[in-house]
Write an enzyme that holds these catalytic residues in place. Structure first.
Site, mmCIF file in Angstrom:
data_model
loop_
_atom_site.group_PDB
_atom_site.id
_atom_site.type_symbol
_atom_site.label_atom_id
_atom_site.label_comp_id
_atom_site.label_asym_id
_atom_site.label_seq_id
_atom_site.Cartn_x
_atom_site.Cartn_y
_atom_site.Cartn_z
ATOM 1 C CG ASN A 8 -0.217 32.798 23.728
ATOM 2 O OD1 ASN A 8 -0.154 32.098 22.721
ATOM 3 N ND2 ASN A 8 -0.604 34.064 23.690
ATOM 4 N NE ARG A 92 -4.373 33.302 21.550
ATOM 5 C CZ ARG A 92 -4.115 34.576 21.299
ATOM 6 N NH1 ARG A 92 -3.133 35.177 21.910
ATOM 7 N NH2 ARG A 92 -4.851 35.223 20.450
ATOM 8 C CG HIS A 180 -7.710 38.418 17.368
ATOM 9 N ND1 HIS A 180 -7.684 39.132 16.190
ATOM 10 C CD2 HIS A 180 -6.425 38.098 17.630
ATOM 11 C CE1 HIS A 180 -6.438 39.241 15.757
ATOM 12 N NE2 HIS A 180 -5.654 38.612 16.624
ATOM 13 N NE ARG A 240 -0.905 37.368 10.899
ATOM 14 C CZ ARG A 240 -1.620 37.163 12.008
ATOM 15 N NH1 ARG A 240 -2.856 36.718 11.934
ATOM 16 N NH2 ARG A 240 -1.104 37.405 13.198
ATOM 17 C CD GLU A 378 -5.732 37.775 23.612
ATOM 18 O OE1 GLU A 378 -4.734 38.462 23.923
ATOM 19 O OE2 GLU A 378 -5.948 37.386 22.454
#
Ligand code: AMP
Length: 404
Positions: A8, A92, A180, A240, A378
């Site tokens: 990742n 990822r 996600h 964000r 994940e």
């Protein structure tokens, strides 16, 4: 024993994990590692599956100038010192664009296609692709699999997938993708083991980490997301803003004289909890702070989650369960309690004792809507997809694989 490397990669850090492939395709996590401070103060830390430290090393800046260099350093540590030679690498990749509804085996043509999506995720996609390209150059026969954050949402109804803009832009790829997805997919596989009737119904999953979004799932499939064209939309996040009137962006450009790259940087790095609080993007620090702006930032975060939960429940015309996951969702009982209080009108009643001990089910037994806390994984999802595609190499474009 065969192993799979999961990567990742971000702009200044690369996270990696090793999974051993055991009998009947079972995967066992062997180690987790991370190279931070790429191009500034490189440092690699790794620990075994039991948490025992395996490495903690600083490197001179010129030894780890970029993500490929970080991969090379981590790769030789795995190979030369631990004798780990993975049979495949799963990555990822934030954006799979309109075409990828499932993970894909990498080849040069796929890489070129994925590079075209870099403008859709400028702060993530190029870094996700960097280790893929360097591995492809250095180990061209090593099977690599790209797993997308967008893929889980690709079945959305066209109504959920569109903006109210001319169709030509939709055809070009200006769509509400949602992100996600690997986290939501993991929860979708795990929930039936915990609460099968709930998993078969209408569930909101709140992935509340540094990035935050919520997904409406019907029978384990995504039907709506708070995120859209980019990972900027929806909930307020660490840095964000989440949902913002596009008029604000026009104002920044025309009235404040900000260039487009400056606006981009502002929206990805200076807003959200950090911008609102002026204290930190980190929820732990905000919860510990006495600054009223920190308290306001938390209030805003919780308020917007409440609003968006209403929207997602409306998308499904009802609600049968609610799941918290990711850093804040898994660890902050106070944020969970505040969100649940806001959702009392939907029939959610939290059990303070179960919530405080981070139980799997944190709602009262008489709560109309059960609420769960589920640690996401994940990386395991990526390892499973990688193993599946490796096994089915003859049909790499087979439909989305389901975790058994
Ligand atoms: P993630 O991106 O999933 O790693 O989540 C990172 C976010 O989780 C950061 O905002 C952390 O402050 C937050 N977080 C992690 N542990 C806790 C905790 N015990 N209490 C509150 N927030 C936490």
């Amino acid at each position: 024993m065969d192993t799979i490397l999961v990567v990742n990669a971000g702009s200044s850090s690369v996270k990696f994990q090793i999974f051993a492939v055991e009998g009947e395709g079972r995967l066992q996590r062997q180690l987790k590692g991370q190279m931070d401070g790429i191009g500034s103060r490189p440092r690699m830390r790794a620990s075994g599956s039991d948490g025992a430290p395996l490495a903690d090393r600083a490197y001179p800046i010129e030894a780890v100038v970029d993500v490929p260099a970080a991969m090379a350093v981590a790769g030789s540590w795995l190979r030369d010192e631990l004798n780990i030679n993975p049979v495949a690498v799963g990555h990822r990749v934030v954006h799979g664009g309109p075409d990828h509804a499932s993970p894909v085996l990498i080849d040069p043509a796929i890489v070129s296609r994925l590079e075209r999506y870099a403008p859709l995720a400028p702060l993530h996609q190029p870094h996700n692709l960097a280790p893929i390209k360097s591995l492809l150059a250095n180990f061209p026969t090593m099977p690599q699999v790209a797993c997308f954050d967008t893929a889980f949402h690709r079945d959305h109804d066209p109504l959920a997938d569109h903006y109210a803009i001319p169709h030509q832009l939709y055809a070009e790829g200006v769509r509400r993708y949602g992100f996600h997805g690997l986290s939501y997919e993991y929860v979708a596989k795990r929930l039936p083991q915990v609460a099968p009737e709930v998993a078969a119904g209408r569930v909101i999953v709140a992935h509340l980490g540094s990035g935050a979004s919520m997904c409406a799932m019907r029978a384990g499939r995504s039907v709506e997301s708070t995120m859209g064209f980019t990972a900027l939309d929806g909930l307020a996040m660490g840095t964000r803003p989440g949902q913002i009137d596009p008029g604000v962006v026009l104002y920044l450009l025309t009235e404040k004289g900000m260039s487009a790259p400056k606006v981009q940087d502002f929206l990805y790095r200076d807003c959200g909890l950090k911008g609102l609080s002026g204290v930190s993007n980190d929820m732990r620090e905000l919860e510990a702070s006495a600054d009223p702006h920190a308290a306001f930032a938390i209030d805003y975060f919780v308020y917007r989650i409440g609003l968006n939960a209403g929207m997602l429940a409306a998308a499904m015309a009802g609600l049968d369960g609610f799941v918290f996951t990711a850093g804040i969702g898994e660890n902050s009982n106070s944020i969970r309690a505040r969100i649940c209080e806001r959702l009392a009108w939907l029939g959610i009643m939290i059990d303070p004792v179960e919530n405080a001990r981070h139980a799997t089910r944190i709602s009262r037994s008489d709560s109309r809507i059960p609420v769960y806390v589920m640690p996401t994984d994940e990386e395991l999802m990526i390892a499973r997809h990688t193993l599946t595609l490796l096994t089915n190499q003859s049909s790499p474009n087979s439909r989305r694989e389901r975790m058994s």
